[in-house]
Write an enzyme that holds these catalytic residues in place. Sequence first.
Site, PDB file in Angstrom:
ATOM      1  N   ASN A  75       1.104  -1.424   0.183  1.00 24.14           N
ATOM      2  CA  ASN A  75      -0.152   0.120  -0.035  1.00 24.14           C
ATOM      3  C   ASN A  75       0.655   1.196   0.168  1.00 24.14           C
ATOM      4  OD1 ASN A  75      -1.919   2.011   0.628  1.00 24.14           O
ATOM      5  ND2 ASN A  75      -1.987   1.090   2.374  1.00 24.14           N
ATOM      6  N   LYS A  97       0.436   4.195  -0.183  1.00 22.90           N
ATOM      7  CA  LYS A  97      -0.081   5.766   0.402  1.00 22.90           C
ATOM      8  C   LYS A  97      -0.294   7.089  -0.332  1.00 22.90           C
ATOM      9  CE  LYS A  97      -0.030   3.500   5.285  1.00 22.90           C
ATOM     10  NZ  LYS A  97       0.098   3.013   6.519  1.00 22.90           N
ATOM     11  N   HIS A 128      -9.552   1.154   5.006  1.00 20.48           N
ATOM     12  CA  HIS A 128      -8.466   1.398   5.826  1.00 20.48           C
ATOM     13  C   HIS A 128      -8.346   2.064   7.122  1.00 20.48           C
ATOM     14  CE1 HIS A 128      -4.296   2.295   6.642  1.00 20.48           C
ATOM     15  NE2 HIS A 128      -3.660   1.287   6.577  1.00 20.48           N
ATOM     16  N   GLU A 182      -6.829   4.389   7.879  1.00 19.76           N
ATOM     17  CA  GLU A 182      -6.498   6.108   8.241  1.00 19.76           C
ATOM     18  C   GLU A 182      -7.494   6.897   6.738  1.00 19.76           C
ATOM     19  OE1 GLU A 182      -2.872   5.390   5.618  1.00 19.76           O
ATOM     20  OE2 GLU A 182      -1.814   4.821   7.265  1.00 19.76           O
ATOM     21  N   GLU A 184      -5.208  -5.236  10.380  1.00 18.66           N
ATOM     22  CA  GLU A 184      -4.109  -3.820  10.645  1.00 18.66           C
ATOM     23  C   GLU A 184      -4.682  -3.497  11.899  1.00 18.66           C
ATOM     24  OE1 GLU A 184      -2.258  -3.465   6.931  1.00 18.66           O
ATOM     25  OE2 GLU A 184      -4.404  -1.592   7.125  1.00 18.66           O
ATOM     26  N   GLY A 192       2.640   2.032  10.924  1.00 17.32           N
ATOM     27  CA  GLY A 192       3.630   3.524  11.154  1.00 17.32           C
ATOM     28  C   GLY A 192       4.345   3.877  11.882  1.00 17.32           C
ATOM     29  N   SER A 203       4.123  -2.418  10.348  1.00 14.00           N
ATOM     30  CA  SER A 203       5.654  -2.348  10.344  1.00 14.00           C
ATOM     31  C   SER A 203       5.770  -3.885  10.322  1.00 14.00           C
ATOM     32  CB  SER A 203       5.197  -1.616  11.826  1.00 14.00           C
ATOM     33  OG  SER A 203       4.968  -0.593  12.581  1.00 14.00           O
TER      34      SER A 203
END
Length: 251
Positions: A9, A11, A95, A97, A167, A173, A212
């Site tokens: 991904n 992003k 996702h 985010e 996730e 991250g 990660s």
Amino acid sequence: MRRLMVAGNWKMNGTRASVAELLKGLKSQEFSATVEVAIFPTFLHVNEAVEALQGTSVKVGAQNLATQSGPGALTGEVSASQLTDAGCTLVLIGHSERRQLLGEAESVLVEKFKAAQEAGLVPVLCVGETLAEREADQTFDVVGAQLDSIMDSLGVEVFSRAVIAYEPVWAIGTGLTATPEQAQDVHHAIRARLAARNAEVAQGVRLLYGGSVKAANAAELFRMPDIDGGLIGGASLNADEFGAICRAAGN
Ligand code: 13P
């Protein structure tokens, strides 16, 4: 046997120049035929990726799509049928985010999931708990509710043509990876949640871990029985590192 999958991904990263470089690096990687490899560039870079990866086995997906699958008056959106026309075969949905920073509600995710499948795209549904939810012992409830929202509206059978990515938000991250045991526990619970409705669908669906993942920790995660690969953020922006993660899945 479920075929392992490793997906990158990207992003909101990349310029035309850096994407060209990354695609060149990807093309020079040796990927095992036993692993399905995919990348999710921004909409702007989908064409470039599809063209560059022609003749390779690497699939291209999008990071988002509109709630309706066909054309229409929806300024700024991209439809599922436009994505298939552009050569995408997969799309990320939900996702964290987008759920957290852009406020995407469950009802919107259901519509996107449906629109994706209507156009023949494979949805990769992302689920996961925040640190506060984990600390409050709510991980299984939160992830379970995220799955139920799709299954209640569309039926468990939709997961025979979809992928699920677990996730944990606290691992994205941050450099903090769930331990293989922590991830396996949740993956097992996800499969059980689906199995309660349809055992065959639950056995077949691929469950990716994201958060990660890097070359150094990929193999131990992919060794767990319910982890069928990974969804990779930061480490997928480096072709050699991503290639190494894909090879870890192939071994
Ligand atoms: P990182 O690998 O950068 O933690 O991101 C994971 C992710 O969000 C993939 O979708």
